[in-house]
Design a protein around this motif. Structure first.
Motif, PDB file in Angstrom:
ATOM      1  N   GLY A 212       0.794  -1.226   0.000  1.00 56.72           N
ATOM      2  CA  GLY A 212       0.000   0.000   0.000  1.00 56.72           C
ATOM      3  C   GLY A 212       0.816   1.260   0.000  1.00 56.72           C
ATOM      4  O   GLY A 212       0.279   2.369   0.003  1.00 56.72           O
ATOM      5  N   SER A 217      -2.310   2.414  -9.288  1.00 59.33           N
ATOM      6  CA  SER A 217      -3.667   1.877  -9.216  1.00 59.33           C
ATOM      7  C   SER A 217      -3.933   1.110 -10.504  1.00 59.33           C
ATOM      8  O   SER A 217      -3.338   1.400 -11.542  1.00 59.33           O
ATOM      9  CB  SER A 217      -4.693   2.996  -9.065  1.00 59.33           C
ATOM     10  N   LYS A 231      -7.836   7.104  -2.473  1.00 62.74           N
ATOM     11  CA  LYS A 231      -6.413   6.915  -2.186  1.00 62.74           C
ATOM     12  C   LYS A 231      -5.646   8.210  -2.422  1.00 62.74           C
ATOM     13  O   LYS A 231      -5.701   8.792  -3.500  1.00 62.74           O
ATOM     14  CB  LYS A 231      -5.832   5.804  -3.069  1.00 62.74           C
ATOM     15  N   LYS A 242      -5.469  12.666  -5.345  1.00 58.43           N
ATOM     16  CA  LYS A 242      -6.344  11.564  -4.980  1.00 58.43           C
ATOM     17  C   LYS A 242      -6.582  10.704  -6.215  1.00 58.43           C
ATOM     18  O   LYS A 242      -6.939  11.210  -7.287  1.00 58.43           O
ATOM     19  CB  LYS A 242      -7.671  12.084  -4.434  1.00 58.43           C
ATOM     20  N   THR A 245      -8.884   3.594  -6.144  1.00 58.11           N
ATOM     21  CA  THR A 245      -8.478   2.202  -6.055  1.00 58.11           C
ATOM     22  C   THR A 245      -9.408   1.377  -6.949  1.00 58.11           C
ATOM     23  O   THR A 245     -10.421   1.887  -7.453  1.00 58.11           O
ATOM     24  CB  THR A 245      -8.587   1.683  -4.616  1.00 58.11           C
TER      25      THR A 245
END
Length: 264
Positions: A212, A217, A231, A242, A245
């Motif tokens: 993570g 992505s 995310k 941002k 995901t």
């Protein structure tokens, strides 16, 4: 020996090509060599489709690349993108080229067949029926170039071969499930019919991002609107962004226009 190579994806056009080659081309059956490139990111129904075609129409040899889709992404520490579609080149094109090169090295003359059709896109409309491909080192023949979509469905019916069930589910194409460029409607279809895919992609994102901490992505940043991106990442130049995901994208895909949630 002349080998007529047919690449089969399990989709409608490549299946139509296989049916044409086996039943209508006049080629000797022993000259036809059909292959399927297994990316490791295919739908179970596609694997079953390939198995059915291999048993009922013509044997299909599976080509497996050294690394599958997810192993390749993990090695590169990122997923493919529109500008870096290494999935297509390294999982399909190069393995098929290597396979054909091996046939040529054995003294065979290979004609690689493609099921592309002019009506699919302007770029395909400009293709010749035959030409030499320096990457494959052989002639490429496109016998379905002037076919309409109706011709594709008709040849399936004529020989009693059902199309891949993904089309009835709402897919517009057959290949990776999902493709990084899948439409919203296709993503909603996947969420409805293949919920395990969502979990698989979520787990893959963690692996590719070392638990993570990375920034990759599965889908492009602009796949889902801003309110659906959960995310937060910091770019190398210090910007905070941002990104969505895989779970974010599948949740968004199950909404109606305007963001209202719909039942699936």
């Amino acid at each position: 020996m002349i080998i007529n190579h047919i690449g089969v994806s399990g989709g409608k056009d490549s299946t139509a090509l296989l049916l044409w080659a086996v039943y209508e081309s006049g080629y000797p059956k022993e000259s036809i060599l059909a292959t399927f490139c297994d990316t490791g990111n295919e739908a179970d129904v596609t694997y079953r489709q390939i198995e059915m075609l291999s048993k009922q129409v013509h044997p299909i040899t599976t080509i497996s690349p050294p690394l599958d889709f997810f192993e390749l992404a993990k090695k590169k520490k990122r997923f493919p993108s529109v500008k870096a579609r290494f999935c297509t080149s390294e999982l399909k094109v190069i393995p098929t080229q290597n396979f054909i090169h091996g046939l040529i090295e054995q003294g065979n003359t290979v004609v690689a067949h493609s099921g592309v059709r002019r009506e699919e896109s302007p770029s395909r409309a400009a293709l010749p029926a035959r030409d030499f491909d320096p990457g494959f080192l052989c002639e490429i023949y496109r016998p379905l170039l002037d076919w309409k979509i109706e011709d594709v469905w008709t040849i399936h019916d004529r020989h009693g071969i059902p199309v891949n069930p993904l089309y009835q589910m709402g897919a517009t194409r057959v290949g990776c499930l999902p493709c990084i460029m899948s439409r919203k409607s296709e993503l909603a279809m996947i969420a409805r019919n293949f919920p395990g895919v969502v979990d698989r992609l979520a787990a893959a994102e963690l692996e590719v991002n070392n638990g993570g901490n990375g920034m990759s992505s599965f889908f492009a940043m602009d796949t889902a609107p801003m309110p659906w991106r959960t995310k937060e990442i910091t770019t190398k130049d210090g910007r905070t962004l941002k990104v969505p995901t895989a779970r974010d994208v599948f949740k968004w895909a199950q909404t109606a226009r305007g963001g209202a949630t719909v039942s699936v």
